[in-house]
Design an enzyme around this catalytic site. Structure first.
Site, mmCIF file in Angstrom:
data_model
loop_
_atom_site.group_PDB
_atom_site.id
_atom_site.type_symbol
_atom_site.label_atom_id
_atom_site.label_comp_id
_atom_site.label_asym_id
_atom_site.label_seq_id
_atom_site.Cartn_x
_atom_site.Cartn_y
_atom_site.Cartn_z
ATOM 1 N N LYS A 22 140.438 0.008 22.682
ATOM 2 C CA LYS A 22 140.639 0.524 21.333
ATOM 3 C C LYS A 22 141.226 -0.563 20.429
ATOM 4 C CE LYS A 22 141.820 4.813 21.487
ATOM 5 N NZ LYS A 22 142.796 5.753 22.027
ATOM 6 N N ARG A 92 148.717 5.711 19.829
ATOM 7 C CA ARG A 92 147.685 6.085 20.802
ATOM 8 C C ARG A 92 147.664 5.091 21.957
ATOM 9 N NH1 ARG A 92 142.225 7.288 17.661
ATOM 10 N NH2 ARG A 92 142.911 9.100 16.528
ATOM 11 N N GLY A 101 142.381 10.404 31.416
ATOM 12 C CA GLY A 101 143.588 10.976 32.025
ATOM 13 C C GLY A 101 144.882 10.627 31.310
ATOM 14 N N HIS A 454 131.665 13.794 60.203
ATOM 15 C CA HIS A 454 130.319 14.283 60.493
ATOM 16 C C HIS A 454 129.718 14.948 59.259
ATOM 17 C CE1 HIS A 454 127.447 17.366 61.912
ATOM 18 N NE2 HIS A 454 127.070 16.404 62.733
ATOM 19 N N SER A 763 125.367 -6.433 62.340
ATOM 20 C CA SER A 763 125.455 -5.454 61.265
ATOM 21 C C SER A 763 126.889 -4.958 61.247
ATOM 22 C CB SER A 763 124.477 -4.306 61.525
ATOM 23 O OG SER A 763 124.588 -3.376 60.481
ATOM 24 N N GLY A 765 129.669 -2.645 60.982
ATOM 25 C CA GLY A 765 129.930 -1.207 61.015
ATOM 26 C C GLY A 765 131.308 -0.986 60.418
ATOM 27 N N THR A 766 131.327 -0.937 59.102
ATOM 28 C CA THR A 766 132.635 -0.950 58.440
ATOM 29 C C THR A 766 133.359 0.394 58.513
ATOM 30 O OG1 THR A 766 131.330 -0.760 56.426
ATOM 31 C CG2 THR A 766 132.331 -2.907 56.882
ATOM 32 N N CYS A 830 126.184 -1.690 57.580
ATOM 33 C CA CYS A 830 125.614 -0.344 57.665
ATOM 34 C C CYS A 830 126.674 0.740 57.643
ATOM 35 C CB CYS A 830 124.726 -0.208 58.895
ATOM 36 S SG CYS A 830 125.613 -0.423 60.444
ATOM 37 N N TYR A 850 121.586 -8.169 53.766
ATOM 38 C CA TYR A 850 121.218 -6.839 53.264
ATOM 39 C C TYR A 850 122.391 -5.881 53.373
ATOM 40 C CZ TYR A 850 120.844 -5.313 58.117
ATOM 41 O OH TYR A 850 121.137 -5.009 59.418
#
Ligand code: PEP
Ligand code: MG
Length: 875
Positions: A22, A92, A101, A454, A763, A765-766, A830, A850
């Site tokens: 602003k 403001r 918020g 899950h 790959s 697996g985080t 992944c 990737y």
């Protein structure tokens, strides 16, 4: 000496970080020579300093605020607190990113018992002056001192009734003086001190309140949902007041240069004659469409349209503007890039490119990748949502809006779905046996479970809305009832879920179906042009694969093979395999499973048409699969020639104290090599057959999960190679295949160079890597993370947004070590983070090849990858 305060004329548009959005825009508009009530901005750094100084504004900052005030007095030709003609200001908040918020506006600051008299005389309008003062007392008390509005509303209503006044405007100046006396009395009673009469005290209290509002709970939640760092702070804008409530040649309004819901070109907005800004927002009176201004005040309308166009052309983006007309003179109070729905964002981006105002790259950078969710999933009808009652909120586990009748078991959900009902499945937590009920549901609500539980993983895969981990729910699944937010919900009652915000609503809120138009395709095409990261998907079924390919997936980065056994006719077979205690029995059970698996692999290879697929070998934490339902136990016992008691005893034997760190992943293949053997046969046979039948160039990628040691990987790899070579020989095929591993245990990351001796690809697996690095459970973290946000220990859920400083270090290090050992090693991710824009940017920076994410997040990842590449090229 640091500069903490800037007059509007000292700032520029590119000073957003310091002046907030602003403040920077007010400065820019001042520089453009537009009619802006002048003022100054206290910087975001002053806000940070306030917190660093133990929530205190230092003398140096206060002095600079008062110096700026003196300058403003000179510009306006009025004095703050003057008894004849006082300068009044608005205060403001304004952060770098606009943040709903935070603190509301305070208007008319500077009035007190004496100044109001002068103000009444000067304006010649006592009614207006006293009304301004009573509004100020009310706003200051509410916004700065956090007194409830109801005290003031009550007083106003009482006096209106006593005077027989229908509207506020029916009250006379004398009536308003009475209101003011009562307002001040209630203030004194509740706050234990007199309403502040010194305008400088009023101002400093208001500035502090803005700083404090940066850390209020609403702002913290908003920041977490929008990835806004807690250390940015907010600026404060102090601006000379202009009055839209000085009669019928005055007014105030808000307008957008394009429609924020649809993106359609043309001015869109509304205004109120004889009103202050809060009247428009509060919705007490019905505003008029902005186009009516042309009839009411043609000159003002003309000027307004000229400036609106100028602003849009200057910022080259749709603007959201606030304006006030004071006795026929137009002022702009602020402008900013307007918030918009996802469809509008896409429409506007494409239109601006077509109008030659922005480049394709700029169009890509301006879009909020996360908001693409809105295009791919149903959303709530905005009008219906406004009327909705929120009864609780939890994790936004899978996006989309859903409304339906509540059912508490998968079977009931399935039956209701078959009757054509819309269903919300409510469970303590879900397990594989709920899969069909989950399929039937429009939305899923769970009491337990985090972002990688899950319910969350499966719902995201299916594109079903899911809100998970709502610990406030008191559920009785047997009695088919739950309580939340003071409401009791029984089976068949309607509730609505917003899986994008985590909010839970009472009743049946109308939803609007997703629709992807041609512009979406254009944006995706542009994104693909710029990105260097490939985007794959996590998919376990032919249907999910087809969907992901439609959304642009360039292959499968993770096929969780255990998920293939979730369906009702398959789950008993995997249970039999898990509960078998001889090699022969296990092989027999596997022989029943493998045809399903091979058929699915074949179907998926067909859908992929030669795109790569990484098949991850069995990994289930066993507790996800052991039966709990007595009927399931009985059926399994019959099938295995055992008694239910014997089956139960076997299940008990399998009990693990910590299944997530138990007998899962490659540990299963180390103890039961026949599992790896059977899975290899299924993959290689499927690949050879589809390759021969369809001619696709298929090179299977076999991924061994949860490896922490090179020898462990080698052990399983040897089994895979031996079987694959045998199958090739049997089939007379020379098919190639790659064997790699997941990096999801910290030890694997630490020893990634050794592991890369055996692995052709990694790959990350985080999900597990985050769980094990933080040392807290991916299923239970939701129970305590809220306390961590409140205590400002963590700002976001590390299972949703990659913890770049901790877990990220392991990823970066393992990538480097992997490449040092094997230059052409392929690297991907992944875990759930593969579809989170900020995590995708990190993956780009680290140089992964990737990212892989659930099907509906593929477009988000494509856009985020393009944004990362463009941002990097501009550095
Ligand atoms: C992971 O751990 O990140 C992963 C992708 O595997 P899963 O979620 O199946 O454990
Ligand atoms: Mg894992």
């Amino acid at each position: 000496m640091a500069k903490w305060v800037y007059l509007f004329k000292e700032g520029k548009a590119d000073m957003k970080n310091l002046l907030g959005g602003k403040g920077a825009n007010l400065a820019e508009m001042t520089n453009l020579g537009l009619p802006i009530p002048q003022g100054f901005t206290v910087t975001t750094e002053a806000c940070t300093d306030y917190y660093n100084s133990g929530k205190r504004i230092t003398d140096e900052i206060q002095t600079q605020i008062f110096d700026a005030l003196s300058e403003l007095e000179k510009i306006q030709g009025k004095k703050f607190g003057d008894t004849q003609d006082p300068l009044l200001v608005s205060v403001r908040s304004g952060a770098r990113a606009s943040m709903p918020g935070m603190m509301d506006t305070i208007l008319n600051l500077g009035l007190n018992d004496v100044a109001v008299e002068g103000f009444a005389q000067k304006t010649g309008n006592p009614r207006f002056a006293y009304d301004s003062y009573r509004r100020f007392i009310q706003m200051f008390s509410d916004v700065v001192m956090e007194m409830s509005k109801t005290f003031f509303e009550g007083i106003l209503d009482e006096i209106k009734e006593a005077k027989g006044a229908k509207f506020d405007t029916d009250l006379t100046a004398d009536d308003l003086k009475e209101v003011i006396a009562k307002y001040k009395a209630i203030y004194q009673e509740k706050m234990g001190e007199e309403f502040p009469q010194d305008p400088k005290v009023q101002l400093m209290e208001a500035v502090k309140a803005v700083f404090r509002s940066w850390d209020n709970p609403r702002a913290i939640v908003y920041r977490r949902m929008n990835d806004i760092p807690g250390d940015w702070g907010t600026a404060v804008n102090v601006q000379a007041m202009v009055f839209g409530n000085m009669g019928n040649t005055s007014g105030t309004g808000v307008a957008f240069t394009r429609n924020p819901s649809t993106g359609a070109k043309g001015i869109y907005g509304e205004y109120l004659i004889n009103a202050q800004g809060e009247d428009v927002v509060a919705g007490i009176r019905t505003p008029l469409p902005i186009t009516r201004l042309e009839e009411d005040m043609p000159e003002c309308y003309k000027e307004f349209m000229e400036i609106a166009n100028k602003l849009e052309n200057h910022y080259r983006d749709m603007q959201d503007m606030e304006f006030t007309i004071q006795e026929g003179k137009l002022y702009f109070l602020q402008t900013r890039s307007g918030k918009r729905t996802a469809p509008a964002a896409i429409q506007i981006a494409c239109d601006l490119v077509d109008e030659g105002k922005i480049t394709e790259e700029e169009a890509i950078l301006r879009l909020d990748a996360k908001s693409l969710d809105q295009l791919l999933h149903p959303t709530f009808d905005p009008a219906a949502l406004k009327a909705g009652e929120v009864i609780g909120s939890a994790l936004p586990a899978s996006p989309g809006a859903a409304a339906g009748k509540v059912y508490f078991t998968a079977d009931d959900a399935k039956e209701a779905g078959e009757r054509g009902e819309r269903v919300i499945l409510v469970r303590l937590e879900t397990s594989p046996e709920d899969i069909e009920g989950m399929h039937a549901a429009q939305g899923i609500l769970t009491v337990r479970g985090g972002m990688t539980s899950h319910a969350a993983v499966v719902a995201r895969g299916m594109g079903t809305a899911c809100v998970s981990g709502c610990g406030e729910i008191k559920i009785n699944e047997e009695a088919k009832v739950f309580e939340l937010g003071g409401h009791k919900i029984v089976e068949g009652d309607y509730i609505s879920l917003d899986g994008s915000t985590g909010k839970i609503y009472l009743g049946d809120i109308k939803t609007v179906e997703a629709s992807v138009g041609g512009n979406f395709g254009r944006i995706m095409e542009w994104a693909d042009k710029f990105r260097t990261l490939k985007v794959r998907t996590n998919a376990d079924t032919p249907a999910d694969t087809a969907n992901a390919v439609k959304l642009g997936a360039e292959g499968i980065g993770l096929c969780r093979t255990e998920h293939m056994f979730f369906e009702a006719d398959r789950i008993p077979k995997i249970r039999k395999m898990i509960l078998s205690d001889t090699v022969e029995a296990r092989e027999a059970a596997l022989n029943e499973l493998i045809p399903f698996q091979k058929a699915d692999f074949k179907a998926m290879y067909e859908v992929l048409e030669g795109k790569p697929m990484t098949v991850r070998y069995l990994d289930p934490p066993l507790h996800e699969f052991v039966p709990t339902d007595p009927e399931d136990i009985k059926a399994l016992a019959d099938d295995m020639g055992l008694t239910p008691e014997q089956v139960k005893a076997k299940c008990d034997e399998l009990h693990e104290f910590n299944p997530m760190m138990g007998h899962r992943g490659c540990r299963l293949a180390v103890t039961y090599p026949e599992i790896a053997r059977m899975q290899t046969r299924a993959v290689i046979e499927a690949a050879i057959e589809v390759k021969e039948e369809k001619g696709y160039d298929i090179v299977p990628e076999i991924m061994i999960p949860l490896v922490g040691e090179k020898k462990e990987l080698k052990f399983v790899k040897d089994i895979v190679v031996e079987t694959a070579e045998a199958v090739k020989k049997e089939k007379g095929s020379d098919i190639e295949y790659h064997i790699g591993t997941m990096i999801e245990i910290p030890r694997a990351a630490l020893l990634a160079n050794e592991i890369a001796e055996e692995a052709e690809f990694f790959s990350f697996g985080t999900n597990d890597l985050t769980q094990m690095t933080f040392g807290f459970s991916r299923d239970d973290a939701g129970k305590f993370l809220d306390s961590y946000y409140k205590a400002k220990i963590y700002e976001s859920d590390p299972f949703a947004r990659l913890d770049q400083s901790g877990v990220g270090q392991l990823v970066k290090m393992a990538a480097e070590k992997g490449r040092a050992q094997r230059a052409d090693i392929k690297l991907g991710i992944c875990g759930e983070h593969g579809g989170d824009p900020s995590s995708v940017e990190f993956c780009h920076k680290v140089g992964l090849n990737y990212v892989s994410c659930s099907p509906f997040r593929v477009p988000i990842a494509r856009l985020a990858a393009a944004q990362a590449a463009i941002a990097e090229s501009r550095q």
